[in-house]
Design a protein around this motif. Sequence first.
Motif, PDB file in Angstrom:
ATOM      1  N   SER A  93      25.318   2.089  33.372  1.00  0.00           N
ATOM      2  CA  SER A  93      26.549   2.649  33.936  1.00  0.00           C
ATOM      3  C   SER A  93      26.926   3.957  33.244  1.00  0.00           C
ATOM      4  O   SER A  93      27.456   4.863  33.888  1.00  0.00           O
ATOM      5  N   ALA A  94      26.635   4.084  31.963  1.00  0.00           N
ATOM      6  CA  ALA A  94      26.889   5.355  31.270  1.00  0.00           C
ATOM      7  C   ALA A  94      26.000   6.446  31.872  1.00  0.00           C
ATOM      8  O   ALA A  94      26.449   7.565  32.113  1.00  0.00           O
ATOM      9  N   ASN A  95      24.748   6.092  32.136  1.00  0.00           N
ATOM     10  CA  ASN A  95      23.838   7.046  32.769  1.00  0.00           C
ATOM     11  C   ASN A  95      24.339   7.421  34.161  1.00  0.00           C
ATOM     12  O   ASN A  95      24.364   8.590  34.535  1.00  0.00           O
ATOM     13  N   ALA A  96      24.750   6.414  34.932  1.00  0.00           N
ATOM     14  CA  ALA A  96      25.248   6.660  36.286  1.00  0.00           C
ATOM     15  C   ALA A  96      26.519   7.498  36.251  1.00  0.00           C
ATOM     16  O   ALA A  96      26.680   8.429  37.056  1.00  0.00           O
ATOM     17  N   ALA A  97      27.440   7.193  35.335  1.00  0.00           N
ATOM     18  CA  ALA A  97      28.691   7.947  35.224  1.00  0.00           C
ATOM     19  C   ALA A  97      28.413   9.407  34.910  1.00  0.00           C
ATOM     20  O   ALA A  97      29.036  10.309  35.470  1.00  0.00           O
ATOM     21  N   SER A  98      27.465   9.638  34.034  1.00  0.00           N
ATOM     22  CA  SER A  98      27.101  11.009  33.684  1.00  0.00           C
ATOM     23  C   SER A  98      26.522  11.742  34.898  1.00  0.00           C
ATOM     24  O   SER A  98      26.891  12.891  35.172  1.00  0.00           O
ATOM     25  N   ARG A  99      25.638  11.075  35.616  1.00  0.00           N
ATOM     26  CA  ARG A  99      25.034  11.690  36.806  1.00  0.00           C
ATOM     27  C   ARG A  99      26.090  11.988  37.868  1.00  0.00           C
ATOM     28  O   ARG A  99      26.059  13.039  38.508  1.00  0.00           O
ATOM     29  N   LEU A 100      27.025  11.070  38.054  1.00  0.00           N
ATOM     30  CA  LEU A 100      28.076  11.283  39.047  1.00  0.00           C
ATOM     31  C   LEU A 100      29.040  12.382  38.608  1.00  0.00           C
ATOM     32  O   LEU A 100      29.486  13.190  39.425  1.00  0.00           O
ATOM     33  N   ALA A 101      29.347  12.421  37.326  1.00  0.00           N
ATOM     34  CA  ALA A 101      30.241  13.464  36.812  1.00  0.00           C
ATOM     35  C   ALA A 101      29.629  14.843  37.001  1.00  0.00           C
ATOM     36  O   ALA A 101      30.336  15.811  37.264  1.00  0.00           O
ATOM     37  N   GLU A 102      28.318  14.933  36.906  1.00  0.00           N
ATOM     38  CA  GLU A 102      27.629  16.208  37.105  1.00  0.00           C
ATOM     39  C   GLU A 102      27.822  16.763  38.512  1.00  0.00           C
ATOM     40  O   GLU A 102      27.734  17.967  38.720  1.00  0.00           O
ATOM     41  N   VAL A 103      28.092  15.880  39.492  1.00  0.00           N
ATOM     42  CA  VAL A 103      28.295  16.345  40.871  1.00  0.00           C
ATOM     43  C   VAL A 103      29.775  16.303  41.267  1.00  0.00           C
ATOM     44  O   VAL A 103      30.101  16.398  42.447  1.00  0.00           O
ATOM     45  N   GLY A 104      30.663  16.161  40.262  1.00  0.00           N
ATOM     46  CA  GLY A 104      32.087  16.322  40.517  1.00  0.00           C
ATOM     47  C   GLY A 104      32.964  15.094  40.485  1.00  0.00           C
ATOM     48  O   GLY A 104      34.179  15.197  40.671  1.00  0.00           O
ATOM     49  N   TYR A 105      32.414  13.916  40.232  1.00  0.00           N
ATOM     50  CA  TYR A 105      33.227  12.706  40.174  1.00  0.00           C
ATOM     51  C   TYR A 105      33.894  12.559  38.809  1.00  0.00           C
ATOM     52  O   TYR A 105      33.331  12.960  37.788  1.00  0.00           O
ATOM     53  N   LYS A 106      35.065  11.943  38.796  1.00  0.00           N
ATOM     54  CA  LYS A 106      35.751  11.593  37.550  1.00  0.00           C
ATOM     55  C   LYS A 106      35.455  10.116  37.313  1.00  0.00           C
ATOM     56  O   LYS A 106      35.908   9.247  38.062  1.00  0.00           O
ATOM     57  N   CYS A 107      34.662   9.832  36.284  1.00  0.00           N
ATOM     58  CA  CYS A 107      34.168   8.478  36.051  1.00  0.00           C
ATOM     59  C   CYS A 107      34.665   7.888  34.740  1.00  0.00           C
ATOM     60  O   CYS A 107      34.856   8.600  33.754  1.00  0.00           O
ATOM     61  N   VAL A 108      34.811   6.573  34.768  1.00  0.00           N
ATOM     62  CA  VAL A 108      35.151   5.802  33.575  1.00  0.00           C
ATOM     63  C   VAL A 108      34.129   4.678  33.475  1.00  0.00           C
ATOM     64  O   VAL A 108      33.910   3.942  34.441  1.00  0.00           O
ATOM     65  N   ASN A 109      33.511   4.540  32.316  1.00  0.00           N
ATOM     66  CA  ASN A 109      32.467   3.557  32.078  1.00  0.00           C
ATOM     67  C   ASN A 109      32.998   2.370  31.282  1.00  0.00           C
ATOM     68  O   ASN A 109      33.725   2.557  30.304  1.00  0.00           O
ATOM     69  N   LEU A 110      32.618   1.160  31.687  1.00  0.00           N
ATOM     70  CA  LEU A 110      32.978  -0.052  30.950  1.00  0.00           C
ATOM     71  C   LEU A 110      32.010  -0.247  29.788  1.00  0.00           C
ATOM     72  O   LEU A 110      30.839  -0.557  29.992  1.00  0.00           O
ATOM     73  N   LYS A 111      32.516  -0.056  28.563  1.00  0.00           N
ATOM     74  CA  LYS A 111      31.696  -0.291  27.370  1.00  0.00           C
ATOM     75  C   LYS A 111      31.322  -1.766  27.296  1.00  0.00           C
ATOM     76  O   LYS A 111      32.173  -2.619  27.437  1.00  0.00           O
ATOM     77  N   GLY A 112      30.050  -2.033  27.141  1.00  0.00           N
ATOM     78  CA  GLY A 112      29.585  -3.407  27.039  1.00  0.00           C
ATOM     79  C   GLY A 112      29.304  -4.061  28.377  1.00  0.00           C
ATOM     80  O   GLY A 112      28.801  -5.182  28.437  1.00  0.00           O
ATOM     81  N   GLY A 113      29.638  -3.369  29.459  1.00  0.00           N
ATOM     82  CA  GLY A 113      29.328  -3.840  30.797  1.00  0.00           C
ATOM     83  C   GLY A 113      29.928  -5.191  31.144  1.00  0.00           C
ATOM     84  O   GLY A 113      30.881  -5.650  30.528  1.00  0.00           O
ATOM     85  N   ILE A 114      29.324  -5.821  32.138  1.00  0.00           N
ATOM     86  CA  ILE A 114      29.844  -7.106  32.599  1.00  0.00           C
ATOM     87  C   ILE A 114      29.640  -8.198  31.545  1.00  0.00           C
ATOM     88  O   ILE A 114      30.348  -9.209  31.546  1.00  0.00           O
ATOM     89  N   MET A 115      28.727  -7.980  30.612  1.00  0.00           N
ATOM     90  CA  MET A 115      28.570  -8.938  29.509  1.00  0.00           C
ATOM     91  C   MET A 115      29.856  -8.985  28.682  1.00  0.00           C
ATOM     92  O   MET A 115      30.338 -10.065  28.335  1.00  0.00           O
ATOM     93  N   ALA A 116      30.424  -7.826  28.382  1.00  0.00           N
ATOM     94  CA  ALA A 116      31.682  -7.770  27.636  1.00  0.00           C
ATOM     95  C   ALA A 116      32.828  -8.313  28.483  1.00  0.00           C
ATOM     96  O   ALA A 116      33.727  -8.999  27.979  1.00  0.00           O
ATOM     97  N   TRP A 117      32.798  -8.016  29.770  1.00  0.00           N
ATOM     98  CA  TRP A 117      33.814  -8.492  30.713  1.00  0.00           C
ATOM     99  C   TRP A 117      33.842 -10.030  30.723  1.00  0.00           C
ATOM    100  O   TRP A 117      34.888 -10.654  30.620  1.00  0.00           O
ATOM    101  N   ARG A 118      32.648 -10.623  30.845  1.00  0.00           N
ATOM    102  CA  ARG A 118      32.551 -12.093  30.840  1.00  0.00           C
ATOM    103  C   ARG A 118      32.948 -12.673  29.492  1.00  0.00           C
ATOM    104  O   ARG A 118      33.610 -13.715  29.446  1.00  0.00           O
ATOM    105  N   ALA A 119      32.535 -12.046  28.410  1.00  0.00           N
ATOM    106  CA  ALA A 119      32.877 -12.529  27.067  1.00  0.00           C
ATOM    107  C   ALA A 119      34.383 -12.550  26.851  1.00  0.00           C
ATOM    108  O   ALA A 119      34.891 -13.379  26.081  1.00  0.00           O
ATOM    109  N   ALA A 120      35.102 -11.665  27.535  1.00  0.00           N
ATOM    110  CA  ALA A 120      36.555 -11.624  27.430  1.00  0.00           C
ATOM    111  C   ALA A 120      37.222 -12.548  28.459  1.00  0.00           C
ATOM    112  O   ALA A 120      38.446 -12.505  28.645  1.00  0.00           O
TER     113      ALA A 120
END
Length: 127
Positions: A93-120
């Motif tokens: 997702s960090a890679n995707a956010a960077s690629r999308l930001a390069e073409v003009g999107y404002k992106c926010v990445n979830l640190k730890g991904g869905i693994m962190a989401w589930r752990a919480a």
Amino acid sequence: MKKFFMCMLATLGLTTACAQQNFENVDVQGFAKLLTDTSVVVLDVRTSSEYAEGHIQNSILIDQGQSDFVEKAKATLPLHKKIAVYCRSGRRSANAASRLAEVGYKCVNLKGGIMAWRAANMPITKE
């Protein structure tokens, strides 16, 4: 020769240190808060099989590993909205956010991904 290599390493280090990230990283709590804003678009960039195992409610799936990822994103995601991006662990997702930001999107990445989401103990769905 040793001085040359030391100089090259120092230059490389400075170049890397000066590189700016073109998207924001947030933890689970920050991501959850972001999702309360109805104008934010949630983007899952995992594979379809990973998505089927469980995903964040109302997320859109666009596999960032596909060669046409950016084209699909441009055809699907509104440029004027913030994109909340996640994957399994946060790396894709960090890679995707960077690629999308390069073409003009404002992106926010979830640190730890869905693994962190589930752990919480945050909610996921299979629908």
